[in-house]
Each structure stands twice: as C-alpha cells, then as structure tokens.
Design a protein around this motif. Structure first.
Motif, mmCIF file in Angstrom:
data_model
loop_
_atom_site.group_PDB
_atom_site.id
_atom_site.type_symbol
_atom_site.label_atom_id
_atom_site.label_comp_id
_atom_site.label_asym_id
_atom_site.label_seq_id
_atom_site.Cartn_x
_atom_site.Cartn_y
_atom_site.Cartn_z
ATOM 1 N N ILE A 1 -1.185 -2.861 1.221
ATOM 2 C CA ILE A 1 -0.130 -3.433 2.067
ATOM 3 C C ILE A 1 -0.714 -3.779 3.427
ATOM 4 O O ILE A 1 -1.333 -2.936 4.079
ATOM 5 N N ASP A 2 -0.537 -5.046 3.832
ATOM 6 C CA ASP A 2 -0.897 -5.458 5.195
ATOM 7 C C ASP A 2 0.411 -5.532 5.960
ATOM 8 O O ASP A 2 1.313 -6.269 5.569
ATOM 9 N N SER A 3 0.507 -4.758 7.020
ATOM 10 C CA SER A 3 1.761 -4.677 7.750
ATOM 11 C C SER A 3 1.556 -5.228 9.157
ATOM 12 O O SER A 3 0.688 -4.771 9.892
ATOM 13 N N PHE A 4 2.344 -6.272 9.507
ATOM 14 C CA PHE A 4 2.201 -6.900 10.824
ATOM 15 C C PHE A 4 3.487 -6.707 11.618
ATOM 16 O O PHE A 4 4.579 -6.809 11.055
ATOM 17 N N PRO A 5 3.388 -6.466 12.906
ATOM 18 C CA PRO A 5 4.602 -6.405 13.712
ATOM 19 C C PRO A 5 5.259 -7.780 13.764
ATOM 20 O O PRO A 5 4.578 -8.801 13.731
ATOM 21 N N TYR A 6 6.587 -7.750 13.853
ATOM 22 C CA TYR A 6 7.343 -8.986 13.834
ATOM 23 C C TYR A 6 8.204 -8.961 15.079
ATOM 24 O O TYR A 6 8.976 -8.031 15.290
ATOM 25 N N THR B 1 -3.340 -1.720 7.568
ATOM 26 C CA THR B 1 -3.546 -2.011 6.154
ATOM 27 C C THR B 1 -3.738 -0.691 5.439
ATOM 28 O O THR B 1 -4.483 0.167 5.919
ATOM 29 N N TYR B 2 -3.028 -0.496 4.352
ATOM 30 C CA TYR B 2 -3.242 0.743 3.612
ATOM 31 C C TYR B 2 -3.049 0.531 2.123
ATOM 32 O O TYR B 2 -2.417 -0.429 1.694
ATOM 33 N N GLU B 3 -3.654 1.438 1.361
ATOM 34 C CA GLU B 3 -3.543 1.347 -0.086
ATOM 35 C C GLU B 3 -2.530 2.386 -0.530
ATOM 36 O O GLU B 3 -2.469 3.482 0.016
ATOM 37 N N THR B 4 -1.705 2.031 -1.504
ATOM 38 C CA THR B 4 -0.690 2.984 -1.924
ATOM 39 C C THR B 4 -0.372 2.803 -3.405
ATOM 40 O O THR B 4 -0.635 1.741 -3.968
ATOM 41 N N GLU B 5 0.181 3.857 -3.981
ATOM 42 C CA GLU B 5 0.580 3.749 -5.394
ATOM 43 C C GLU B 5 2.084 3.858 -5.465
ATOM 44 O O GLU B 5 2.684 4.688 -4.781
ATOM 45 N N LYS C 1 3.742 6.204 0.949
ATOM 46 C CA LYS C 1 3.223 7.308 1.740
ATOM 47 C C LYS C 1 3.785 7.378 3.167
ATOM 48 O O LYS C 1 3.854 8.445 3.726
ATOM 49 N N PHE C 2 4.204 6.252 3.709
ATOM 50 C CA PHE C 2 4.742 6.302 5.059
ATOM 51 C C PHE C 2 6.255 6.506 5.080
ATOM 52 O O PHE C 2 6.840 6.659 6.112
ATOM 53 N N CYS C 3 6.887 6.368 3.964
ATOM 54 C CA CYS C 3 8.317 6.163 4.030
ATOM 55 C C CYS C 3 9.068 6.881 2.911
ATOM 56 O O CYS C 3 9.436 6.272 1.935
#
Ligand code: ADP
Length: 725
Positions: free
Chosen positions: A361-366, A344-348, A324-326
């Motif tokens: 998906i848990d997304s953390f800055p790196y 954090t978001y849910e996606t299919e 959904k974001f990309c």
C-alpha cells in the motif's frame, strides 16, 4: 415568451437595415445637390460608425475573448480620426490652406492602409492575448507619425494636379486589396473561433471594402462616379463591421460566455471521464477521509476485494479491511496521523471468502487546495502471485534433490554436490572427478564465466545441460533436462521433410515437363499426344492433391493431434457408402463386389477415421485388381482366431481381391510410409495409404494384417475391438 422575444428580434433585424438603406439613399441623393456635401455627409457617417465600433469594442473588451475585435475596435478610432482629417482636407472645404487634392488623397490612402493592415493584424493575433492600452498607445504613435509625415510633405504623393493619381496611389489600392484578400483566408482558417453569423458579416464587410477600393482605383476626378460608388461601399463595409461588433460585443456576450462555458464544461467533463477511466484502468485506489472513512474507490479496488462499491463507501477502513495500522477506531486515528507523510507498507489481508492476499500500500496525504489535511489517497499493488512465485522458487532452490533431472555443483577439483538423478546418470558421487562427458565444457565455463548449454547422449537418452557460472565463487551449477522426446520429434520432422520433398518431385516434374512440351511443341504435337499429356497432368495433379492430404494426415498422427470422437457405427452402412462412391471406378474395370456384412453389427469408434481405414483398403483392392475379377468383403462379429490372439470381443473385416498380389519380400514393407512395390509403378498412388490405415487401426487398439500370393491376389484383415463408448 420565447416566441415573443424571437418575434421582436426578427422585427428589429428587419427594421434596422431598412433605416440604414434609407440613410444611405439620402446620402446618395445629397450628391445631386453638391458632391462636396455628399462626400462630407458620407465620410462623417462612416466616421460616426467607426467611432461606434470603437466605443462598443472598448466597452465590451472584457466580454470579448477574441483579439480580432479588440484590434479592429481600437484601430477604427484611428481610422475614423484619419478619415475625419481627410474629410476636412477635401477639395473645396478650404480648411487647410496651401494644400491641393494630394493631401486628402494621401490621408485616404493612409486610412485604408491602417484599416487593412489592422484587419490582417487582427486576424493573425486572433488567438493571442493583447493589452488594450498597449494597442491604443501603439496606434496613437503610428497615426500621429504618419499624419505628420503627410503634412510635412514626407509622404509619397498620391495625386498630382494636372496628371491625376500617382502610381503610388494606384498600386497602394491594389496592395490594400491584396492584404484584405489574405485576411479573408486567415479568418476562414480560424472560422471555428467565430460565431458563424459574425464571421459572415466580417467577410462581407471586407469584400465591400475591397469593392470600394477597386472603385477608387478607377477614379479620375475627385468628384467622379466611381468616387461616389466607393464611398457608398465604404459606408456599407463600416456598417457591416459595426453590426458584427454589436452582435459580438453587446447582443451576444451571453451567448459567447455561454459558449465558452459550454466548451470549458465539455473539456472538464472530458478530462473527468478520462481521469475516471485512467483511475479505473490503474491500480486499485481508495481515498479515505481524516476519520478513516472510505469516500472514493475505483472499480479495480472493489474488484480486488471482491466487494461491491456500496459495501465499501462510507465504511471505516477497519470494519471491512482490517490491516496492520487499522484494527480499531483508535488505530484508524494512528493511520491518519502516520499518513501525514507518504508511507509504503506491505500487508496481508483476507477476502470475504477467506483467501489471503498480499498487498503493498502506498499511502499519500490528501489535502485541500488551502493545504488542509483531508485524508489519504492509497493505492494498492496486489503482490499475491509474486509472493507465491517467490515461495515456489525458494522451495525449488531448497530441494534440488527432488528434481527428477540431474542437478550438480562442480568445481575444477570435482563434484561438490549432485542430486540422485545426477548420481544415477553419471554414476558419480560427491568428491569424484568431473564426469568426462562434460569435462571440456565445464572447464570452459569455469574459466570464461559464460553460461553454456550443451546436449549429450547418456544411456539411450538425450539430455540438455545448462552450465551456469556463479558470481564470485569458483564453482559452477549444472541443470540437466531430458530432451529425448524432443530430439525424436525433430528427427521425425527432418525425415518427413526429406521424403516429402522427394515424393513431390516426381509428379511435379511430370506436370512441368508436360506443360513445357505442350507450350513449346504446339505446332508439331498430334491430338493423341496432346490428350496423353493432358491426361498425365491431370493424373499427377490429383496425385499431388492426394499426397498433400496424406502427408497432412501422417503428420497429424505423428504430432498426436488426432483425437477420436467415439460413437456407435454400422460397418455395413459404412462399407456400402464407400462402394457407392467408388462405383464408377470398379464398374469401369467390370469388377464384381461381394459384400457379406451383417446389418446388425455395431462397432464403437471414430466414424470418420474408421471410414478412412476401410476406404484405403477397398480402394487398393479395386486399384490392384485385374479387370473382370472379383472382390469379397466380409465381416465376422465376435471373431476369435489368429488375427485376434488376445481374444478380445471385436469384429474382423476381410477384404479379398484376385488382383496383382504382393511379392513375398514386400509383404513386411507395405505398411511403411512411401513404400510402393516395383510392380505398381504404372498405377498411381502415394505409398502412404496403408501406413495411415495401420496408424488409425492402432489408435482404435486394433490390428491390420495382410496375406497375399504374388499374381494371385491379396487379402487384408482388419480386427477392431469393441470398446465402451
Ligand atoms: P499406394 O496404394 O498409394 O501406393 P499404399 O500405402 O496404400 O500406397 O500401399 C502400399 C503398396 O502396397 C502399394 O503401392 C502396393 O505395392 C501394395 N498394395 C497395397 N494394397 C495392395 C493390393 N490390394 N494388392 C496388391 N498390392 C497392394
């Protein structure tokens, strides 16, 4: 090149000790001229070495990551200093006027205490970080303090003119040795921290110091032999220590640094592989850079998407895994922007093969250590199965009406809801009263609000009802399930257990009583009785064995655990094999066995089970035949007649004996489990054979019959249909 280096090193290793021993020998020779000269040179030499130890340790303190050497290095400056005053104060030097031989002896003892305690201290702090300046200041204070105490006269006497060494001096030497001895143990404990050669040098040096100390305890005069030996060992001890410090401080710092590097490298590799394994064992993880390109993924990640690592690394996210974001390059920028904080978001997403997966998906800055944003670390949780399960539950909840078992909702006033199965079983409808069979239980759950499970028999069936209270409302739900089969199985098991324990008791009692008799009446027993008892034990043991086998077989039949392995069989072959096996038994009874079975007859079935059926019936025929009689075994292919009323294609096997026969009243009972006629009490048997035979025949869709005339003989008819294999 390397060899040359090694050669020079070997030469140096060899030359240096030689020079050292020449010097020591020279010092020794000087004693022949004057002991004072010897003493002065010997002490000065060891003082020079002590100075050397300090200088080297001090200058290489940054290379040496081992506090033992730092402590020893710094302490030797002060040990050397005290030894110097000791040398200057020695009898005959005439430098410190007004003091006798007590002064140098006290200084000596002080020097040795300082030296040995420094060894001990160094060994104890080998692992700790110490500040060189603090150590130096500490040593200065202690040394100046004690030297002053000696000069002022506040230090215990070590030598009294006329009577010689004081107990303080002698005991001190022993204490010093003890301290050194303990040091060796501590150093040995930390042996892994030291280079092997260095450790050997240090330990030998300590031992040399101890020898020197022992020599001094024996000393009688300031100029005696033991004094000479003591000083020489002291030089050796200092020299060895010097060698060790040189080795560690100057010659091998590279080795040392290399070793430390090596260890840290190993540690890093280890940590890295651990991390790698952890990552691979963990959730699917990927790292994307700030252009949304995948730069790292773990194995779990590639497994989740069923794609190879090479197909993923370096690709932009949307190229492989649109979500959904990309979806486009533009969107990837959005993702990066939104990724500056943890989201954090849910996606299919779809697999390459089209199957759909649901992910969280848990997304953390790196970021770099400097804080620069480098991309995102994202971990994935596959919740596809959970989603499916949730859907299933939702579906179930939606359609209790489809449930084949009763589902009811009941308040104290009556039925609020019932599905079709509930209506049929309880003969009720919505708004009716609570079914009487469950009334008490329902009222109890309504008031207690505690879940209860009850079993009830309704119309020949047994149901289990779970009565569940529902939070915050005045009704309860009831879920039923049919447990008739389970109950039957439980009952069968109970029956089996009770009969089995009963059947086992008889042979066991015979065995136990016979054994008891054999044991207690040993003296009075005649050989004939003994023989009889032994025979009884043996017979009953075989019976127990047979019982166990038969019971096992029966229970496997009950549990429906017998699976037929079908193959083509020749009854002729089977029967002949059985007869060969039983030959010794029927020969003993002098029975004649007549077999009329065509070699060409074939039957499909499980060969092991068919063999078992025939064995049971033939075995009975032999067992229950009278001596010198006859048994007839006959097979009729494509038999049609009263034993095959449906006229299936098949074979009839007849086994006829002229034995004891079966009383009319028992004829319908002999296929029951554990049934045995009263007249066969003297013949062993389990009473299970025919019931097993009957079950196995039924498994083959066949039938077994018996015809018998009491005291004349019996005839068993087994019809087995021909099935397709
Ligand atoms: P077992 O032979 O171990 O007692 P079975 O189940 O094979 O058990 O047989 C049950 C009973 O049927 C026997 O105890 C016996 O009374 C009777 N029986 C079976 N076969 C014969 C036979 N050929 N002649 C007479 N009685 C028989």
């Amino acid at each position: 090149m390397n060899n040359m280096l090694e050669d020079t090193e070997k030469k140096r290793d060899y030359i240096e000790p030689t020079i050292f021993f020449i010097i020591v020998f020279g010092i020794y020779l000087s004693s022949f001229y004057s002991f004072l000269l010897f003493h002065t040179i010997a002490e000065l030499f060891s003082i020079i070495i002590a100075g050397g130890i300090f200088v080297i340790a001090w200058n290489s303190r940054k290379n040496i990551d081992n506090s033992f050497f730092l402590v020893i290095g710094i302490s030797f400056l002060f040990v050397g200093f005290i030894d110097l005053i000791h040398t200057l104060a020695y009898a005959g030097m005439n430098i410190f006027i007004g003091y006798d031989a007590n002064l140098p002896t006290q200084l000596w003892i002080l020097g040795r205490y300082l030296q040995s305690l420094s060894f001990l201290f160094g060994a104890l702090v080998v692992n700790k970080k110490l500040k060189p300046y603090h150590l130096t200041v500490g040593y200065s204070i202690v040394s100046i303090l004690f030297v002053s105490l000696i000069f002022i006269g506040l230090f215990p006497d070590a030598y009294v003119l006329g009577s010689g060494l004081t107990p303080f001096k002698i005991i001190s030497e022993y204490i010093i040795n003890l301290i050194l001895f303990i040091t060796i143990f501590i150093l040995y404990k930390y042996r892994n921290i030291f280079d092997r050669k260095v450790l050997i040098l240090i330990i030998v040096s300590i031992i040399a110091t101890m020898v020197a100390e022992l020599a001094f305890t024996f000393y009688v005069s300031v100029y005696g032999l033991s004094n000479l030996v003591g000083h020489i060992f002291k030089i050796i001890a200092f020299y060895l220590l010097y060698k060790s410090i040189i080795r560690i401080g100057l010659e091998t710092p590279f080795d040392l640094v290399y070793r430390q590097l090596k260890t840290s490298e190993q540690r890093i590799t280890h940590a890295y592989s651990e991390l790698d394994q952890m990552l691979n064992a963990a959730l699917p993880i990927r790292i994307i850079d700030n252009e949304c390109k995948m730069i790292k993924i773990n194995d779990t990640f590639s497994r989740l998407f069923k794609l190879k690592r090479e197909d993923l690394i370096g690709k932009k996210c949307f190229e492989i895994l649109p979500h959904k974001f990309c979806h486009t390059d533009n969107c990837s920028r959005n993702q990066i922007l939104s990724g500056k904080e943890k989201v954090t978001y849910e996606t299919e997403q779809n697999h390459a093969d089209g199957t759909k997966i649901t992910l969280i998906i848990d997304s953390f800055p790196y970021r770099s250590p400097e804080g620069e944003f480098l991309g995102l670390i994202q971990n994935y949780t596959d919740i596809t199965d959970r989603k499916k399960a949730e859907e299933k539950i939702a579906n179930l909840a939606k359609f209790p009406s489809e449930n084949p078992y009763p589902v009811l909702r009941v308040s104290k006033n009556g039925i609020i809801y019932t599905n079709k199965a509930g209506e049929e079983i309880f003969k009720i409808a919505v708004n009716d009263e609570i079914p009487s069979i469950l009334r008490e239980d329902i009222e109890k759950v309504l008031s207690d609000k505690i879940l209860n499970t009850v079993e009830r028999a309704v119309n020949d069936k047994v149901y289990s009802f779970v009565i569940t209270p529902v939070e915050g409302v005045n009704y309860i739900n009831i879920y039923g399930s049919d447990i008739t089969e389970r109950k039957k199985a439980e009952k069968r098991l109970e029956q089996l257990i009770s009969t089995v324990s009963h059947e086992l008791r008889t042979p066991l009692t015979v065995i136990l009583m016979s054994l008891d008799f054999l044991k207690n009446k040993k003296e009075t027993i005649t050989p004939e009785i003994k023989e009889q008892l032994m025979e009884g034990i043996s017979r009953n043991t075989s019976l127990l064995h047979e019982l166990a086998e038969d019971i096992l077989m029966s229970s496997r039949i009950d549990e429906k655990k017998i699976e037929l392995k079908l193959s083509e069989n020749s009854p002729y072959k089977m029967i002949n094999e059985i007869l060969t096996l039983l030959e010794p038994i029927y020969k003993e009874k002098n029975l004649e066995i007549e077999v009329d079975v065509d070699e060409n007859i074939r039957l499909n079935g499980d060969s092991k089970r068919m063999d078992h059926i025939f064995r049971i019936v033939i075995d009975n025929a032999i067992k229950y035949s009278n001596d010198n009689s006859k048994i007839e075994i006959k097979a009729i292919d494509n038999y049609k007649g009263k034993y095959n009323p449906e006229e299936k294609p098949g074979v009839l096997i007849q086994i006829k004996d002229y034995g004891i026969g079966i009383p009319k009243k028992d004829l319908i009972l002999i296929f029951d489990r554990f049934f045995r006629s009263d007249q066969v009490k003297d013949i062993t048997g389990t009473g299970l054979g025919l019931s097993i035979a009957k079950d196995l025949v039924h498994l083959h869709h066949g039938e077994i019959y018996v015809e018998s005339e009491f005291k004349k003989g019996s005839e068993f008819e087994i019809f087995l249909p021909k099935t397709e294999s």
